[in-house]
Design a protein around this motif. Structure first.
Motif, PDB file in Angstrom:
ATOM      1  N   VAL A  96       0.833  -1.203   0.000  1.00 43.34           N
ATOM      2  CA  VAL A  96       0.000   0.000   0.000  1.00 43.34           C
ATOM      3  C   VAL A  96       0.869   1.254   0.000  1.00 43.34           C
ATOM      4  CG1 VAL A  96      -1.822   1.244   1.231  1.00 43.34           C
ATOM      5  CG2 VAL A  96      -1.840  -1.251   1.152  1.00 43.34           C
ATOM      6  N   ASP A 121      -5.141   5.300   6.690  1.00 43.72           N
ATOM      7  CA  ASP A 121      -6.509   5.656   6.330  1.00 43.72           C
ATOM      8  C   ASP A 121      -6.986   4.832   5.133  1.00 43.72           C
ATOM      9  OD1 ASP A 121      -8.878   7.436   6.509  1.00 43.72           O
ATOM     10  OD2 ASP A 121      -8.188   8.112   4.545  1.00 43.72           O
ATOM     11  N   ALA A 122      -6.111   4.651   4.136  1.00 44.06           N
ATOM     12  CA  ALA A 122      -6.467   3.873   2.953  1.00 44.06           C
ATOM     13  C   ALA A 122      -6.720   2.415   3.311  1.00 44.06           C
ATOM     14  CB  ALA A 122      -5.370   3.988   1.908  1.00 44.06           C
ATOM     15  N   ARG A 125     -10.181   2.245   4.978  1.00 44.85           N
ATOM     16  CA  ARG A 125     -11.302   2.431   4.055  1.00 44.85           C
ATOM     17  C   ARG A 125     -11.477   1.237   3.124  1.00 44.85           C
ATOM     18  NH1 ARG A 125     -10.336   7.563   0.905  1.00 44.85           N
ATOM     19  NH2 ARG A 125      -8.177   7.366   1.598  1.00 44.85           N
ATOM     20  N   ALA A 150      -6.527  -0.130  -1.628  1.00 48.04           N
ATOM     21  CA  ALA A 150      -5.917   0.742  -0.618  1.00 48.04           C
ATOM     22  C   ALA A 150      -4.716   1.486  -1.197  1.00 48.04           C
ATOM     23  CB  ALA A 150      -5.505  -0.076   0.602  1.00 48.04           C
ATOM     24  N   ARG A 151      -3.912   0.788  -1.993  1.00 49.25           N
ATOM     25  CA  ARG A 151      -2.753   1.440  -2.629  1.00 49.25           C
ATOM     26  C   ARG A 151      -3.215   2.603  -3.506  1.00 49.25           C
ATOM     27  NH1 ARG A 151      -0.984   0.582  -7.606  1.00 49.25           N
ATOM     28  NH2 ARG A 151      -2.089  -1.406  -7.776  1.00 49.25           N
ATOM     29  N   LEU A 153      -6.101   4.299  -3.189  1.00 53.15           N
ATOM     30  CA  LEU A 153      -6.663   5.340  -2.326  1.00 53.15           C
ATOM     31  C   LEU A 153      -5.581   6.137  -1.614  1.00 53.15           C
ATOM     32  CD1 LEU A 153      -9.575   3.314  -0.669  1.00 53.15           C
ATOM     33  CD2 LEU A 153      -9.776   4.997  -2.508  1.00 53.15           C
ATOM     34  N   ALA A 154      -4.445   5.499  -1.354  1.00 51.03           N
ATOM     35  CA  ALA A 154      -3.371   6.165  -0.602  1.00 51.03           C
ATOM     36  C   ALA A 154      -2.674   7.252  -1.412  1.00 51.03           C
ATOM     37  CB  ALA A 154      -2.344   5.135  -0.135  1.00 51.03           C
ATOM     38  N   GLU A 184     -14.922   9.170  -2.215  1.00 47.28           N
ATOM     39  CA  GLU A 184     -13.767   9.848  -2.815  1.00 47.28           C
ATOM     40  C   GLU A 184     -14.224  10.996  -3.700  1.00 47.28           C
ATOM     41  OE1 GLU A 184     -10.275   9.184  -2.397  1.00 47.28           O
ATOM     42  OE2 GLU A 184     -11.297   8.300  -0.664  1.00 47.28           O
TER      43      GLU A 184
END
Length: 249
Positions: A96, A121-122, A125, A150-151, A153-154, A184
């Protein structure tokens, strides 16, 4: 934010995209739908700057994507492909952390406080926090899919491009995924996602773009783009009296 103008792509001597034009604004959640082979993945790769079209242009604001460096492009757009092999058996949180590579090319424990906060946080979520310390190759396909989400979103990218992000997920996590992407958009990002599930696309996306044989054949709010005529012509389905899809005719 993103303007796609007159895109034409041939692959292996076969036309895949033909005169595709569209725009993407901040806070839009666009569902890119169409039958297999319609050109959805190819269009996403062109927008991401990973595939050069034979003609046409993709612009982020005033910048032609072809003129941007990799770093400049990464600050604008994050890309989640349909196939996501992981060559090395990384610890999940380090995978991530690759989403922060532009600002912090380091494993999680060497990232700065702001980068670690974005990663944490990612992971939360995406529903991936419980296995953040496990090696990636020990995880199921669905668990790996949530890590890749997650990666994405990060990142600090302004737009997210996702190709079938829910393909390996069970129904509960598909619903969660779509809600996360909706959030998002509410926070200011633009999202364009190739989605096969028309019910999910209709429920969560603010706009639907229908591709068929490499062309945009419908573009608008879900109930407009996926009207009865489009469903029958493009997907060969209809909604019955209960709103369930069934074969047309």
């Amino acid at each position: 934010m993103i303007d796609v103008s007159g895109i034409n792509v041939d692959l292996g001597g076969r036309p895949v995209l033909a005169d595709v034009s569209l725009s993407v604004a901040p806070r839009e959640f666009i569902g890119l739908v169409g039958p297999n082979g319609a050109g959805k993945s190819t269009l996403l790769r062109v927008i991401a700057g990973l595939l050069a079209p034979h003609s046409g242009k993709v612009a982020f604001g005033d910048a032609d994507i072809a003129s941007l460096t990799h770093r400049e492009r990464a600050l604008l757009v994050a890309w989640l492909p349909q196939v996501r092999p992981v060559a090395w058996n990384l610890i999940a949180e380090d995978l991530v952390a690759l989403g922060r590579f532009v600002t912090s090319p380091s494993p999680y424990d060497r990232c700065g406080r702001a980068d670690r906060s974005a990663i944490d946080d990612a992971l939360e979520r995406a529903g991936a926090t419980p296995y953040r310390h496990r090696p990636v190759h020990t995880l199921s396909g669905g668990e790996q899919a949530r890590l890749h989400l997650a990666r994405t979103l990060a990142t600090s990218s302004r737009a997210l491009l996702l190709d079938e992000p829910g393909a390996a997920l069970d129904i509960a996590h598909r619903l969660s995924l779509m809600k996360v992407l909706q959030d998002e958009c509410a926070a200011g990002r633009a999202v364009v996602a190739a989605v096969h599930d028309l019910d999910l696309a209709s429920r969560f996306c603010s706009r639907i773009i229908v591709l068929d044989q490499g062309r945009v054949v419908a573009d608008g709010a879900p109930d407009v783009a996926l009207d009865a005529a489009c469903l029958a012509r493009v997907f060969a389905v209809r909604r019955n009296a209960n709103g369930v899809f069934e074969p047309a005719g």
